[in-house]
Design an enzyme around this catalytic site. Structure first.
Site, PDB file in Angstrom:
ATOM      1  N   GLU A 131       4.554  -4.339 -10.118  1.00 63.38           N
ATOM      2  CA  GLU A 131       4.197  -4.344 -11.544  1.00 63.38           C
ATOM      3  C   GLU A 131       3.373  -5.586 -11.845  1.00 63.38           C
ATOM      4  OE1 GLU A 131       7.746  -3.908 -13.894  1.00 63.38           O
ATOM      5  OE2 GLU A 131       8.221  -1.931 -13.065  1.00 63.38           O
ATOM      6  N   PRO A 132       2.708  -5.636 -12.996  1.00 66.82           N
ATOM      7  CA  PRO A 132       1.858  -6.796 -13.304  1.00 66.82           C
ATOM      8  C   PRO A 132       2.580  -8.134 -13.255  1.00 66.82           C
ATOM      9  CG  PRO A 132       1.358  -4.999 -14.797  1.00 66.82           C
ATOM     10  CD  PRO A 132       2.556  -4.569 -14.008  1.00 66.82           C
ATOM     11  N   TRP A 160      -1.121  -2.116  -8.429  1.00 66.48           N
ATOM     12  CA  TRP A 160      -1.514  -2.069  -7.023  1.00 66.48           C
ATOM     13  C   TRP A 160      -1.104  -0.747  -6.357  1.00 66.48           C
ATOM     14  CZ3 TRP A 160      -4.984  -5.465  -6.922  1.00 66.48           C
ATOM     15  CH2 TRP A 160      -4.824  -6.714  -7.508  1.00 66.48           C
ATOM     16  N   THR A 162      -2.102   2.166  -4.312  1.00 65.38           N
ATOM     17  CA  THR A 162      -3.103   2.711  -3.393  1.00 65.38           C
ATOM     18  C   THR A 162      -3.113   4.228  -3.492  1.00 65.38           C
ATOM     19  OG1 THR A 162      -2.787   0.861  -1.879  1.00 65.38           O
ATOM     20  CG2 THR A 162      -3.862   2.809  -1.001  1.00 65.38           C
ATOM     21  N   ARG A 259       5.457  -1.423   6.978  1.00 62.57           N
ATOM     22  CA  ARG A 259       5.201  -2.691   7.667  1.00 62.57           C
ATOM     23  C   ARG A 259       4.713  -2.450   9.090  1.00 62.57           C
ATOM     24  NH1 ARG A 259      10.255  -5.505   4.728  1.00 62.57           N
ATOM     25  NH2 ARG A 259       9.063  -6.364   2.980  1.00 62.57           N
ATOM     26  N   GLY A 355     -22.115 -16.789  14.122  1.00 59.49           N
ATOM     27  CA  GLY A 355     -22.902 -17.833  13.469  1.00 59.49           C
ATOM     28  C   GLY A 355     -23.384 -17.398  12.094  1.00 59.49           C
ATOM     29  N   GLU A 379       2.469  -4.978   1.882  1.00 60.49           N
ATOM     30  CA  GLU A 379       3.841  -4.710   2.346  1.00 60.49           C
ATOM     31  C   GLU A 379       4.647  -5.995   2.558  1.00 60.49           C
ATOM     32  OE1 GLU A 379       4.133  -1.888   1.779  1.00 60.49           O
ATOM     33  OE2 GLU A 379       2.726  -0.539   2.709  1.00 60.49           O
TER      34      GLU A 379
END
Length: 401
Positions: A131-132, A160, A162, A259, A355, A379
């Site tokens: 949650e926020p 968040w 997905t 996980r 590089g 996770e």
């Protein structure tokens, strides 16, 4: 490169599945991944290809139309897919966490209703804990479900998520006080609800809104969203397992699978970074010879390859432990922690080998450099994994004095 990250003891079927996935990644994902990622475009054609391969049903039992494969097979497939483009592995990860939770904890009616269509890829899964105002502190969840007759009314804001837009089934963790008196431990008063919705953005069913995609540094293509519940009514038969108060344990069981998945993603991204680094080191010349001939670069390549091997071994061990039916939170925590940290280091070393060109969006390593950090927090952060590992070690090595 074929010598790295090999897995002993695989069956002929597992090897065939992995060979098919590897071929798909090389032909269908790697050639288009960077272009799609720069456009932040959902990889619909790739997802359709995964559906045709049957990967959405990889771990779903055969009785529900899936392939009935192990977590190890799934993790090795994820490793291959993440090697091509990590975002694609995220699309199937949340789907499989929900499918796994249904298989392990769902009622028979829930399994019969959802799993065959999930195996076919017709229903895409997502799950929602964060949650926020919280991240790793799951006990601080404020979203709430209140019983109203034969339904529950859900209110709150989740974060968040997905596959928030493309999914049609979301497993949502909320607080539910019904049957749990005041003073009950927070983790014993949480319930997982199976929320069906239409794919897309905006109001996707009465009381449920999926705002637009969150703009991210990396991990693009896959949609990451918020989820807002305002008077969302869910029938009681959509409580996962049919009993309230078990949501925390159900989610944590699913997160253990997640996980292992994140560890596999870290292995896949690290493998690709090593491939890019070792190839470039043989093509780029300085001071009259390929930079791969300089001892400093050889040392770097040696360290990168060793990290790829170590992370892969720990990921395989964690998956096999879960497949055996044993508790694997220690192994999953170690694998996730090591693989994500090593992934970041291997990607950065490949970036250094490139590089100045590594800073150019024309080179694939630039994309990997932005993707790797997500694995450090997905996770559970490294700090959370260390807490899990430390507590489990104290359980295993309790001093008898």
């Amino acid at each position: 490169m074929a010598r790295l990250a090999q897995t002993a003891g695989l069956t002929d079927i597992q090897q065939e599945i992995l060979s098919t996935v590897r071929d798909f990644v090389d032909k269908e994902i790697i050639p288009v991944a960077t272009e799609l990622e720069h456009r932040d475009e959902y990889p619909q054609q790739i997802v359709d290809g995964l559906k045709e391969l049957g990967l959405f049903g990889l771990m779903i039992p055969e009785e529900y139309g899936g392939l009935g494969e192990s977590l190890l097979t799934y993790a090795l497939c994820v490793e291959e897919i993440a090697r091509g483009w990590m975002s694609v592995s995220g699309i199937i990860n949340t789907h499989f966490i929900v499918a796994y939770m249904l298989k392990q904890h769902g009622t028979q009616e829930q399994k019969d209703h959802f799993l065959p269509r999930m195996a076919a890829g017709d229903i895409r899964g997502a799950f929602s804990m964060s949650e926020p105002a919280l991240g790793s502190d799951v006990s601080a969840i404020s979203s709430k479900a209140v019983k109203d007759g034969e339904e529950y009314v859900l209110n709150g804001q989740k974060m968040w998520l997905t596959n928030g837009g493309t999914s049609s089934l979301v497993a949502v963790l909320v607080k539910s006080d019904e049957g749990h008196p005041e003073g009950t431990a927070p983790h014993k008063s949480m319930t997982t609800f199976l929320v069906e919705k239409e794919p897309g953005f905006g109001e996707v069913r009465p009381g449920l809104t999926i705002p637009g995609k969150i703009d991210k540094m990396g991990y693009k293509g896959v949609d990451t969203t918020e989820l807002i519940m305002d008077g969302l009514r869910i029938p009681a038969d959509r409580v996962l397992g049919g009993v309230t108060g078990r949501g925390f344990y159900q989610m944590m069981d699913g997160v253990e699978v997640g996980r292992v998945n994140v560890a596999a993603r870290g292995c896949g991204v690290a493998q690709r970074a090593f491939e890019l680094g070792v190839q470039y080191a043989q093509q780029r010349h300085t001071f009259g010879k390929a930079i791969a001939q300089h001892q400093a670069i050889q040392f770097k390549l040696a360290e990168m390859a060793t990290k790829v091997e170590a992370a892969h071994a720990m990921m395989v061990n964690a998956a096999r432990k879960k497949d055996s039916g044993e508790r694997n939170d220690l192994e999953a925590g170690m694998a996730k922690y090591l693989a994500s940290e090593y992934c970041k280091e291997v990607v950065e070393d490949a970036f250094r080998i490139h590089g100045g060109y590594g800073f150019s969006k024309e080179y694939e390593i630039e994309r990997l450099y932005r993707e790797a950090p997500m694995l450090l927090i997905g996770e559970g952060t490294a700090e959370i994994q260390k807490m899990i590992i430390g507590r489990r070690l104290l359980e295993e090595y309790r001093f008898q004095g």
